[in-house]
Write an enzyme that holds these catalytic residues in place. Structure first.
Site, PDB file in Angstrom:
ATOM      1  N   ASN A 105       0.850  -1.199   0.000  1.00 47.73           N
ATOM      2  CA  ASN A 105       0.000   0.000   0.000  1.00 47.73           C
ATOM      3  C   ASN A 105       0.879   1.240   0.000  1.00 47.73           C
ATOM      4  O   ASN A 105       1.998   1.220   0.510  1.00 47.73           O
ATOM      5  CB  ASN A 105      -0.873  -0.004   1.268  1.00 47.73           C
ATOM      6  CG  ASN A 105      -1.785   1.196   1.362  1.00 47.73           C
ATOM      7  OD1 ASN A 105      -2.473   1.548   0.405  1.00 47.73           O
ATOM      8  ND2 ASN A 105      -1.809   1.849   2.515  1.00 47.73           N
ATOM      9  N   HIS A 107       0.823   5.220   1.324  1.00 48.47           N
ATOM     10  CA  HIS A 107       0.103   6.062   2.288  1.00 48.47           C
ATOM     11  C   HIS A 107       0.749   7.451   2.322  1.00 48.47           C
ATOM     12  O   HIS A 107       1.981   7.552   2.413  1.00 48.47           O
ATOM     13  CB  HIS A 107       0.155   5.414   3.673  1.00 48.47           C
ATOM     14  CG  HIS A 107      -0.625   6.162   4.694  1.00 48.47           C
ATOM     15  ND1 HIS A 107      -2.012   6.144   4.740  1.00 48.47           N
ATOM     16  CD2 HIS A 107      -0.229   6.985   5.689  1.00 48.47           C
ATOM     17  CE1 HIS A 107      -2.415   6.909   5.739  1.00 48.47           C
ATOM     18  NE2 HIS A 107      -1.367   7.435   6.321  1.00 48.47           N
ATOM     19  N   ASP A 139      -1.014  -5.434   6.575  1.00 50.40           N
ATOM     20  CA  ASP A 139      -1.425  -6.480   7.514  1.00 50.40           C
ATOM     21  C   ASP A 139      -2.851  -6.177   7.947  1.00 50.40           C
ATOM     22  O   ASP A 139      -3.531  -5.365   7.320  1.00 50.40           O
ATOM     23  CB  ASP A 139      -0.431  -6.601   8.676  1.00 50.40           C
ATOM     24  CG  ASP A 139      -0.401  -5.360   9.555  1.00 50.40           C
ATOM     25  OD1 ASP A 139      -1.266  -4.461   9.373  1.00 50.40           O
ATOM     26  OD2 ASP A 139       0.478  -5.268  10.421  1.00 50.40           O
ATOM     27  N   GLY A 141      -4.022  -4.556  10.426  1.00 48.34           N
ATOM     28  CA  GLY A 141      -4.284  -3.268  11.054  1.00 48.34           C
ATOM     29  C   GLY A 141      -4.481  -2.164  10.028  1.00 48.34           C
ATOM     30  O   GLY A 141      -4.468  -2.398   8.822  1.00 48.34           O
ATOM     31  N   ASP A 143      -2.868   0.578   8.288  1.00 53.61           N
ATOM     32  CA  ASP A 143      -1.567   1.143   7.916  1.00 53.61           C
ATOM     33  C   ASP A 143      -0.471   0.779   8.920  1.00 53.61           C
ATOM     34  O   ASP A 143       0.385   1.603   9.255  1.00 53.61           O
ATOM     35  CB  ASP A 143      -1.668   2.673   7.759  1.00 53.61           C
ATOM     36  CG  ASP A 143      -2.656   3.063   6.657  1.00 53.61           C
ATOM     37  OD1 ASP A 143      -2.697   2.382   5.624  1.00 53.61           O
ATOM     38  OD2 ASP A 143      -3.396   4.044   6.853  1.00 53.61           O
TER      39      ASP A 143
HETATM   40  C1  GRF Z   1      -2.706   8.719  -2.599  1.00 52.76           C
HETATM   41  O1  GRF Z   1      -2.397   9.885  -1.902  1.00 52.76           O
HETATM   42  C2  GRF Z   1      -2.507   7.536  -1.721  1.00 52.76           C
HETATM   43  O2  GRF Z   1      -1.416   7.674  -0.877  1.00 52.76           O
HETATM   44  C3  GRF Z   1      -3.779   7.553  -0.929  1.00 52.76           C
HETATM   45  O3  GRF Z   1      -4.770   7.857  -1.882  1.00 52.76           O
HETATM   46  C4  GRF Z   1      -4.194   8.655  -2.907  1.00 52.76           C
HETATM   47  C5  GRF Z   1      -4.467   8.023  -4.222  1.00 52.76           C
HETATM   48  O4  GRF Z   1      -4.095   8.818  -5.317  1.00 52.76           O
HETATM   49  N1  GRF Z   1      -3.967   6.322  -0.220  1.00 52.76           N
HETATM   50  P1  GRF Z   1      -4.283   8.291  -6.793  1.00 52.76           P
HETATM   51  O5  GRF Z   1      -5.697   7.756  -6.915  1.00 52.76           O
HETATM   52  O6  GRF Z   1      -3.266   7.214  -7.029  1.00 52.76           O
HETATM   53  O7  GRF Z   1      -4.078   9.469  -7.667  1.00 52.76           O
END
Ligand code: GRF
Length: 208
Positions: A105, A107, A139, A141, A143
């Site tokens: 993922n 974040h 996982d 949780g 993030d």
């Molecule tokens: C990103 O900031 C990502 O970190 C967050 O959602 C946003 C998605 O952006 N979880 P995009 O759809 O890839 O432009």
């Protein structure tokens, strides 16, 4: 490596993977799913000739059933790595069990600070001067999985979420593509004495 991407929104991270890695460096994006049928990410995938499917919550008995349907579809496409690229849903443990150690993922914060939704807004409300991006294994949780990569950016005068997001987006694209590239080249190792610590080797001959 066969990659499945889940995205709820715009899909700029998906686009970066499609533009920089898809069909190259041993990476093939074979399926893109979303909880939102109208997500621009699905249109981006379709434009690249990738199979897409939406799994709206309302079409399934509950979240677990939705996640199992999503996992079944990705499994049917023989996906080996699932990339959450702006996927704004928690995944049921049954989904994760289907892809153990194979879900990552991105974040928009320096975890463990500001997990969950609204990370940029949380960081601004806290008054931080340094923002950043984390790519991590998923996982059960929110993030909380082992961290693969992080990058920080100093924005001492930032006041607007859009301004922070604009600064973070290129970092997200770079770190996420780098993590996918590393997974495709044989995975990432864990420190045997500290299983939360992901060992990152230099990538020789990497191209962007
Ligand atoms: C990103 O900031 C990502 O970190 C967050 O959602 C946003 C998605 O952006 N979880 P995009 O759809 O890839 O432009």
């Amino acid at each position: 490596m066969r990659i499945g991407v889940l995205a709820s929104g715009e899909g700029s991270n998906l686009q970066a993977i499609l533009d920089r890695l898809h069909g190259r460096e041993g990476v093939d994006v074979v399926a893109v799913g979303s909880d939102k049928p109208e997500a621009p990410a699905l249109a981006r995938a379709q434009a690249a000739g990738v199979a897409v499917r939406a799994f709206p919550r309302a079409e399934h008995a509950d979240r677990r059933a939705r996640d199992l349907a999503t996992a079944g579809w990705l499994g049917g496409a023989r996906v080996e790595l699932v990339v959450l690229a702006g996927y704004m849903q928690l995944l049921d443990p049954a989904f994760l069990a289907r892809f153990p150690g194979r879900v990552i993922n991105v974040h928009p914060a320096l975890l463990p600070a500001f997990p969950g939704i609204g990370a940029v807004e949380q960081a601004l409300a806290y008054g931080v001067k340094v923002f950043g991006v984390t790519v991590h294994f998923v996982d059960e949780g929110v993030d909380t999985g082992p961290i693969i990569a992080q990058r920080a950016v100093e924005l001492p005068d930032a006041t607007e979420p859009a301004q922070v997001r604009a600064a973070l987006r290129p970092l997200e694209h770079e770190l996420l593509c780098d993590a996918v590239r590393r997974m495709a080249r044989g995975g990432l190792a864990f420190d045997p004495s500290e299983p939360r610590r992901v060992l990152v080797q230099p990538l020789y001959g990497a191209t962007r």
